[in-house]
Design an enzyme around this catalytic site. Structure first.
Site, PDB file in Angstrom:
ATOM      1  N   GLY A 232       4.048   0.182  -1.613  1.00 40.72           N
ATOM      2  CA  GLY A 232       3.986  -0.287  -2.993  1.00 40.72           C
ATOM      3  C   GLY A 232       5.148   0.227  -3.816  1.00 40.72           C
TER       4      GLY A 232
ATOM      5  CG  LEU B 143      -3.689  -2.386  -1.802  1.00 43.41           C
ATOM      6  CD1 LEU B 143      -4.067  -2.728  -0.359  1.00 43.41           C
ATOM      7  CD2 LEU B 143      -4.755  -2.888  -2.780  1.00 43.41           C
TER       8      LEU B 143
ATOM      9  CD1 TRP C  63      -2.176   2.024   0.317  1.00 42.55           C
ATOM     10  CD2 TRP C  63      -2.991   1.207   2.223  1.00 42.55           C
ATOM     11  NE1 TRP C  63      -3.266   2.793   0.654  1.00 42.55           N
ATOM     12  CE2 TRP C  63      -3.787   2.311   1.827  1.00 42.55           C
ATOM     13  CE3 TRP C  63      -3.326   0.552   3.396  1.00 42.55           C
ATOM     14  CZ2 TRP C  63      -4.881   2.767   2.559  1.00 42.55           C
ATOM     15  CZ3 TRP C  63      -4.416   0.998   4.133  1.00 42.55           C
ATOM     16  CH2 TRP C  63      -5.185   2.086   3.715  1.00 42.55           C
ATOM     17  CB  CYS C  64       0.733   4.295   0.424  1.00 46.01           C
ATOM     18  SG  CYS C  64       1.150   6.062   0.411  1.00 46.01           S
ATOM     19  CB  VAL C  65       5.611   4.995   0.612  1.00 45.66           C
ATOM     20  CG1 VAL C  65       5.463   4.572   2.065  1.00 45.66           C
ATOM     21  CG2 VAL C  65       7.089   5.133   0.259  1.00 45.66           C
TER      22      VAL C  65
END
Length: 571
Positions: free
Chosen positions: A309, A333, A305-307
């Site tokens: 990712g 995500l 998720w986010c950073v």
């Protein structure tokens, strides 16, 4: 009338004092000198343009004066007006003529400033700064934010004989001591008690991560285990809130043998933790642990998720360069891999601002999680700042208990070296999408070499990872990509439990078109994206095997119960 004057004077004094102290509370997160210089320059340029071309200015000002005159005439005839603005939903803003006039006059003036800055003949960067900070000023000046111009606050103060104002001042003093605005009842939650309660054990830790293995809740699990990589700028338990909205529990209940990385909250002594450390001693080490513990396939599936990712994409690009195929599929995500347009965050990103911030970060050893959270809150100031100012300080109420806002108030630091690499190579130079643009762990990385199937979930109202930019980023991957667009924003759009089946999402297999055309021809699906992802993942999870009866292994024994100790370190 004589009795009301002292009350009005007290309200005005309280309002002025609370605003002064609020500015103190927010001062550490205010504009730096470079932003102030740029903003001042933009205003001077705009004003000079108006002096050189006065006709448009006088026309705009004349229209505002005409609308204000019409409003005055309506007020004299007793014509109130409702507003869809959430700040003015209480009926007192409409039923009490003086406050209805104040409200409508403010909205007219706010609209005037919006139009003035929207039409400003400035360079794009100047215009962006002018629009953003003018909106911050206009929002701050809302009559709802001042005790003596908010009828709800006055009524509550009168009914309580001033107790609400005293309670509000105490709330403000408490927040000044904490150094942040309270958004939720923080006494209502405790990690491991009513948040992050999915059963599991920490089976490995170093100075950077703890690896949590969650206990299977099914007799069999998928052959391929699941490794979750949360963002390192937030606590992982956004993915494991309460049981009814826990993504981790959902994965476990679907028969996924689930593991998760819990990042350490770095201190100034860890200033030299680098992006490569997060790969080598973070993601790569976690993969090694998972493979040593899980009894099935040598490959695993990953979710980030986010950073988290962005880190996972970096890791997979390194692995691709090495011919390492231990990751079988990846789910991203709300993740930026292409940083060409980071949306509203770009107002804080330019060479001069970053230079100023880097100097402070190097002095402190970390980028403060509180400063980072305050920056994100500014992007939604009315919802995430001013609504709590009114509720907590002016009305003297305690904020309600809300698990997501508790998480939002529990930030983490970023190590100085890691932050410097991230902000420069991603946001400023956008090197991750440039083939060979980065050398990581001794390898030239290229996202197009990532051939594993990837699932991208973005959200339509995301102000941190704009969906059109994440859509663009997904095109750089070399394997089969499924792109899904969810409703809502960066957090609520992801945490959309399948059991509640709320909202909707869009699907479209045709990605050979730009983002706008993709959405125009996409099919809207009802409910949560979780079920759609569950089906996608099942096709890549392998056969079922007996679930392990004990956590860890001889090499990686259970060390402590989930959620572990790293996630409990608060700033």
């Amino acid at each position: 009338m004589q009795e009301s004057n002292p009350q009005l004077a007290w309200l005005q004094q309280f309002s002025a004092q609370s605003q002064k102290q609020l500015q103190q509370l927010m001062s550490s997160n205010g504009m730096n000198q470079e932003v102030t210089r740029q903003l001042t320059e933009a205003w001077q340029t705009l004003m000079q343009h108006n002096l050189d071309n006065p006709l448009h200015w006088w026309q705009s000002l004349g229209q505002l004066q005409q609308k204000q005159l019409q409003l005055w005439q309506q007020w004299l005839t007793g014509e109130g007006a409702s507003s869809k603005d959430k700040r003015f939903q209480d009926k007192s803003w409409q039923e009490q003529p003086i406050f209805d006039y104040i409200k409508q006059s403010y909205l007219l003036t706010a609209n005037f400033y919006d139009e003035l800055t929207a039409d400003a003949p400035l360079e794009p960067r100047q215009k962006q700064l002018l629009n953003f900070y003018t909106r911050q000023f206009v929002d701050a000046m809302s009559p709802s934010n001042f005790a003596h111009t908010n009828p709800e606050v006055i009524q509550a103060a009168l009914e309580s004989k001033g107790q609400t104002l005293l309670d509000g001042m105490q709330n403000l003093l408490n927040d000044l001591e904490k150094g942040r605005i309270s958004m939720t009842d923080e006494t209502a939650f405790e990690l491991g008690s009513n948040l992050a309660v999915t059963p599991g054990e920490v089976i490995f830790q170093n100075d950077l991560i703890q690896v949590i293995e969650y206990r299977p809740s099914t007799a069999e699990v998928s052959e391929r285990p699941l490794l979750i990589v949360p963002p390192c700028i937030n606590k992982f338990y956004i993915l494991d809130l309460q049981p009814d909205n826990s993504f981790v529990k959902f994965c476990v209940d679907q028969g996924q043998h689930t593991f998760l990385i819990s990042w350490a909250n770095p201190t100034a002594e860890q200033r030299h933790l680098s992006w490569e450390d997060y790969l080598e001693r973070g993601i790569f080490k976690a993969i090694e642990v998972v493979q040593a513990v899980h009894p099935g396939d040598a490959k695993l599936n990953a979710v980030a998720w986010c950073v988290g990712g962005t880190l996972l994409a970096s890791a997979m690009a390194v692995m691709a360069a090495r011919g390492d195929e231990r990751i079988g599929s990846a789910t991203f995500l709300t993740t930026l891999t292409d940083f060409s347009d980071p949306g509203e965050l770009s107002v804080f990103i330019d060479q001069e601002q970053i230079k100023h911030l880097e100097q402070r970060v190097q002095e402190q050893g970390v980028l403060s999680g509180r400063d980072l959270a305050a920056t994100f809150n500014l992007l939604r100031a009315n919802d995430l700042i001013w609504s709590y100012v009114v509720n907590n300080y002016l009305k003297g109420k305690q904020p309600a208990a809300f698990d997501i806002l508790y998480w939002n108030s529990d930030p983490t630091n970023l190590a100085a070296d890691m932050y410097s690499f991230y902000i420069n190579n991603m946001y400023l130079q956008n090197k991750l999408v440039q083939p060979g643009g980065l050398q990581l762990c001794g390898e030239a990385v290229d996202l197009s070499k990532i051939k594993q199937p990837c699932y991208f979930l973005s959200t339509i109202d995301d102000h941190i990872a704009p969906w059109k930019t994440t859509y663009k980023g997904a095109s750089h991957f070399g394997g089969n990509v499924e792109f899904i667009l969810g409703a809502s924003g960066h957090v609520a759009g992801v945490i959309n439990p399948a059991s509640k089946n709320r909202r909707h999402f869009w699907t479209n297999a045709n990605r050979d078109q730009d983002a706008e055309k993709w959405l125009a021809s996409a099919e809207q699906q009802p409910g949560s994206w979780w079920n759609h992802w569950k089906t996608w993942l099942k096709r890549r999870a392998g056969k079922n095997i007996p679930a392990p009866s004990q956590p860890g292994s001889e090499q990686y024994p259970a060390l402590q119960a989930a959620p572990g100790s790293y996630v409990k370190v608060r700033l």
